[in-house]
Design a protein around this motif. Sequence first.
Motif, mmCIF file in Angstrom:
data_model
loop_
_atom_site.group_PDB
_atom_site.id
_atom_site.type_symbol
_atom_site.label_atom_id
_atom_site.label_comp_id
_atom_site.label_asym_id
_atom_site.label_seq_id
_atom_site.Cartn_x
_atom_site.Cartn_y
_atom_site.Cartn_z
ATOM 1 N N PRO A 63 114.212 27.563 76.931
ATOM 2 C CA PRO A 63 114.631 28.950 77.165
ATOM 3 C C PRO A 63 113.547 29.724 77.911
ATOM 4 O O PRO A 63 112.348 29.522 77.684
ATOM 5 C CB PRO A 63 114.843 29.503 75.750
ATOM 6 C CG PRO A 63 115.016 28.300 74.876
ATOM 7 C CD PRO A 63 114.177 27.229 75.492
ATOM 8 N N ASP A 64 113.964 30.614 78.807
ATOM 9 C CA ASP A 64 113.018 31.399 79.568
ATOM 10 C C ASP A 64 113.025 32.846 79.088
ATOM 11 O O ASP A 64 113.659 33.183 78.085
ATOM 12 C CB ASP A 64 113.314 31.307 81.072
ATOM 13 C CG ASP A 64 114.720 31.782 81.405
ATOM 14 O OD1 ASP A 64 115.412 32.319 80.505
ATOM 15 O OD2 ASP A 64 115.139 31.633 82.571
ATOM 16 N N ILE A 65 112.335 33.716 79.813
ATOM 17 C CA ILE A 65 112.222 35.122 79.425
ATOM 18 C C ILE A 65 113.586 35.792 79.401
ATOM 19 O O ILE A 65 113.875 36.645 78.555
ATOM 20 C CB ILE A 65 111.258 35.848 80.389
ATOM 21 C CG1 ILE A 65 111.083 37.311 80.005
ATOM 22 C CG2 ILE A 65 111.732 35.737 81.822
ATOM 23 C CD1 ILE A 65 110.380 37.530 78.704
ATOM 24 N N MET A 67 111.642 38.133 68.932
ATOM 25 C CA MET A 67 110.346 38.385 69.554
ATOM 26 C C MET A 67 109.315 37.377 69.064
ATOM 27 O O MET A 67 108.520 36.838 69.846
ATOM 28 C CB MET A 67 109.901 39.809 69.231
ATOM 29 C CG MET A 67 108.534 40.174 69.758
ATOM 30 S SD MET A 67 108.521 40.658 71.471
ATOM 31 C CE MET A 67 109.008 42.369 71.320
ATOM 32 N N LYS A 68 109.341 37.067 67.779
ATOM 33 C CA LYS A 68 108.401 36.090 67.226
ATOM 34 C C LYS A 68 108.685 34.688 67.782
ATOM 35 O O LYS A 68 107.752 33.930 68.101
ATOM 36 C CB LYS A 68 108.495 36.088 65.705
ATOM 37 C CG LYS A 68 108.035 37.396 65.057
ATOM 38 C CD LYS A 68 108.268 37.383 63.549
ATOM 39 C CE LYS A 68 107.874 38.704 62.910
ATOM 40 N NZ LYS A 68 108.167 38.726 61.447
ATOM 41 N N LYS A 69 109.974 34.330 67.869
ATOM 42 C CA LYS A 69 110.322 33.025 68.447
ATOM 43 C C LYS A 69 109.849 32.933 69.894
ATOM 44 O O LYS A 69 109.402 31.880 70.358
ATOM 45 C CB LYS A 69 111.830 32.813 68.380
ATOM 46 C CG LYS A 69 112.380 32.650 66.980
ATOM 47 C CD LYS A 69 113.895 32.471 67.023
ATOM 48 C CE LYS A 69 114.478 32.361 65.612
ATOM 49 N NZ LYS A 69 115.961 32.228 65.642
ATOM 50 N N ALA A 88 106.167 32.348 69.901
ATOM 51 C CA ALA A 88 105.869 30.991 69.450
ATOM 52 C C ALA A 88 106.174 29.960 70.531
ATOM 53 O O ALA A 88 105.536 28.897 70.591
ATOM 54 C CB ALA A 88 106.674 30.674 68.186
ATOM 55 N N ALA A 89 107.148 30.263 71.409
ATOM 56 C CA ALA A 89 107.506 29.340 72.486
ATOM 57 C C ALA A 89 106.599 29.483 73.698
ATOM 58 O O ALA A 89 106.802 28.793 74.702
ATOM 59 C CB ALA A 89 108.957 29.565 72.903
ATOM 60 N N GLY A 90 105.638 30.387 73.628
ATOM 61 C CA GLY A 90 104.720 30.555 74.745
ATOM 62 C C GLY A 90 105.220 31.486 75.821
ATOM 63 O O GLY A 90 104.645 31.520 76.920
ATOM 64 N N GLN A 91 106.288 32.248 75.545
ATOM 65 C CA GLN A 91 106.823 33.200 76.508
ATOM 66 C C GLN A 91 106.238 34.579 76.224
ATOM 67 O O GLN A 91 106.274 35.065 75.100
ATOM 68 C CB GLN A 91 108.349 33.260 76.424
ATOM 69 C CG GLN A 91 109.057 32.025 76.921
ATOM 70 C CD GLN A 91 109.089 31.948 78.439
ATOM 71 O OE1 GLN A 91 108.705 32.883 79.137
ATOM 72 N NE2 GLN A 91 109.543 30.815 78.952
ATOM 73 N N ASP A 92 105.701 35.224 77.245
ATOM 74 C CA ASP A 92 105.143 36.560 77.079
ATOM 75 C C ASP A 92 106.251 37.601 77.226
ATOM 76 O O ASP A 92 106.964 37.608 78.239
ATOM 77 C CB ASP A 92 104.053 36.826 78.128
ATOM 78 C CG ASP A 92 102.853 35.926 77.931
ATOM 79 O OD1 ASP A 92 102.588 35.562 76.775
ATOM 80 O OD2 ASP A 92 102.194 35.586 78.934
ATOM 81 N N PRO A 93 106.428 38.484 76.255
ATOM 82 C CA PRO A 93 107.454 39.530 76.380
ATOM 83 C C PRO A 93 107.112 40.502 77.499
ATOM 84 O O PRO A 93 105.945 40.764 77.780
ATOM 85 C CB PRO A 93 107.432 40.215 75.010
ATOM 86 C CG PRO A 93 106.087 39.910 74.445
ATOM 87 C CD PRO A 93 105.697 38.576 74.981
ATOM 88 N N ASP A 94 108.150 41.027 78.152
ATOM 89 C CA ASP A 94 107.952 42.001 79.212
ATOM 90 C C ASP A 94 108.407 43.373 78.735
ATOM 91 O O ASP A 94 108.725 43.568 77.560
ATOM 92 C CB ASP A 94 108.683 41.573 80.490
ATOM 93 C CG ASP A 94 110.182 41.420 80.286
ATOM 94 O OD1 ASP A 94 110.677 41.775 79.190
ATOM 95 O OD2 ASP A 94 110.860 40.952 81.217
#
Length: 583
Positions: free
Chosen positions: A201-203, A226-228, A231-237
């Motif tokens: 999954p991506d952003i 948001m936590k998932k 944990a997946a290494g995706q930075d929230p925007d």
Amino acid sequence: SSLPGCGLRPSRSYSSSAAASGEGPGPSEVDENPLGDYRPRPRPDHHRPRQRQQQHSHGDAAWGDDLSELLNWKDEPHRKSGRSPRLPRSSSLVSNEVLQCSRELDECAKAGKPQEAEHILSHMLARQLEPNIVCWTSLIDAYSRAGQAQQALSCLDRILASGVELQVAACNAALNGCASLGDTASINFVVNKMIDMQIQPDIVTYNIAVTACSNAGDVNGATDWMKKMLAAGQDPDIRTFTSVIAACARTGDGEQAAFWMNEMSRLGLKMDIIALNAILSSFVKSGNLEQAVSWISRMERDFGLVPEEATFNSIISGFAMKKDSTKAIEWFERLKAAGLRPTVRAHYFILKAFVSAARQREAEAWFNNMIADGVHPDIYTFNILVKGCSNAQDFSGAIRLYNQMKEFDVAPNVDTFNSMAIIAAKMGEPKHVESVLEEMAKVEVAPNIGTFAAWLNGLARTGDVQKAMEVLQHRIPTASLQPDVRCFTAVMSACIVAKPRRKQEAEVVFRKLAASGLRPDRKVYETMDSIVGRNRVEALVKELNLPLPTNEEGGKNKDVAKDSRDSYRRKRGAMPRAPPPPR
């Protein structure tokens, strides 16, 4: 139960939630999507055109911007078999034909026309052109935009069955359809299935999930996603944080909203006007206008942002919902003082405030001033005025507004005619409703079930059971519509007014209601009790195995029949009110 199709199946049963319907004519007071007009387009960084990935087993191009470049597969080795895919024609001819079909499918997706997209896909298969992942994604997007999430999900199974490698963009397109219906269970299942199939999954994927929970007011769900995501290494925007903060605003949790605001600042993300407008809309939708007003004062002080018209419109719409025309006008003047020119949308909310407060004269005076200021009215401004005429039972005023719409070249819609039909029904003039239906046929506006419900209510006031039965059994099915509980209740009410009362016809209608699969509400039981009596209602409920009203409808196991019969007799003057208890 399971998702449509054969490949993607959940481990437990669930059901998709229905989309919420608007109430009355006019645009929604605040945007349903807290991100405003923002609609994330699936475009992962690892699928850029100039850094193309390996080809699929059937020559399917990776997702990217330039379709012509993506469809030029000749210079790349085949990912699985090591050889170029077998094609029925020359590669250039096939590439051009697939490219043209891809463009046509993209147009269908933008217009939300899945039937036309299916036709194009069938045409490709008939010409032995294998749809690539771009074509399939456009088809899924068309179903999602049309609100047909189940069909969009079934397309994922069709992709797997066709041998095309499933990509994250197609999954995101299907998730958009689930998010539009608020189906968070399907979103959770599809994302987990993506991970099981090693589709990262991506952003965009996580933003869809967070936004869906935010629209549902599920703060815990939004923060869990948001936590998932982290944990997946995706930075929230900025969009991710906006959705979470909007969810907190909907529930009135200002403390948690402030926490996520600080977290966003800590990560170096800068708040923009779109995000702030989304937060304001969430506060307004939850009825917390004080918080919304305080955020406007913070915009320039804390974020260096200048309020725009959408910012002021959110506040004006909030006061309009509270029927506070004075405050709505005050913020309308602030909008003008900020150097902004009010559009027709701002005027609509002022009109809505007047109409909600039953101040039709002030609304029409404001409307005339709006025209004098050079603002062209739209269908929503006319509809809210016609609705005001409905509240005042002013049929002639509604006709005058309808004729005025022609002068401004504004086409009426079904809400316009429904409001006119409701006026005629309240006046007990079903012939006027028929004239409204005739006018709808002239301007080629199809009636909906609300139109027929208004007609039946008019017939109920006159006690015309025969005509009401004709509308229920013939006119509604002819229009390819299904009667709802309102329609059945109106016909039963006609059986009450008729002299003598039509008990037999009322029972027939009650049985038809039960056979249709609709759930009788409290009003249905009250109406039937007034016609056939309490004992007969209880016998019918037991015979047809019908549920009793829920707590929201008056309390389960409550003596609905007796209460309704006594209330009805008091209204008719046949039963005096009980004297007050002695002191």
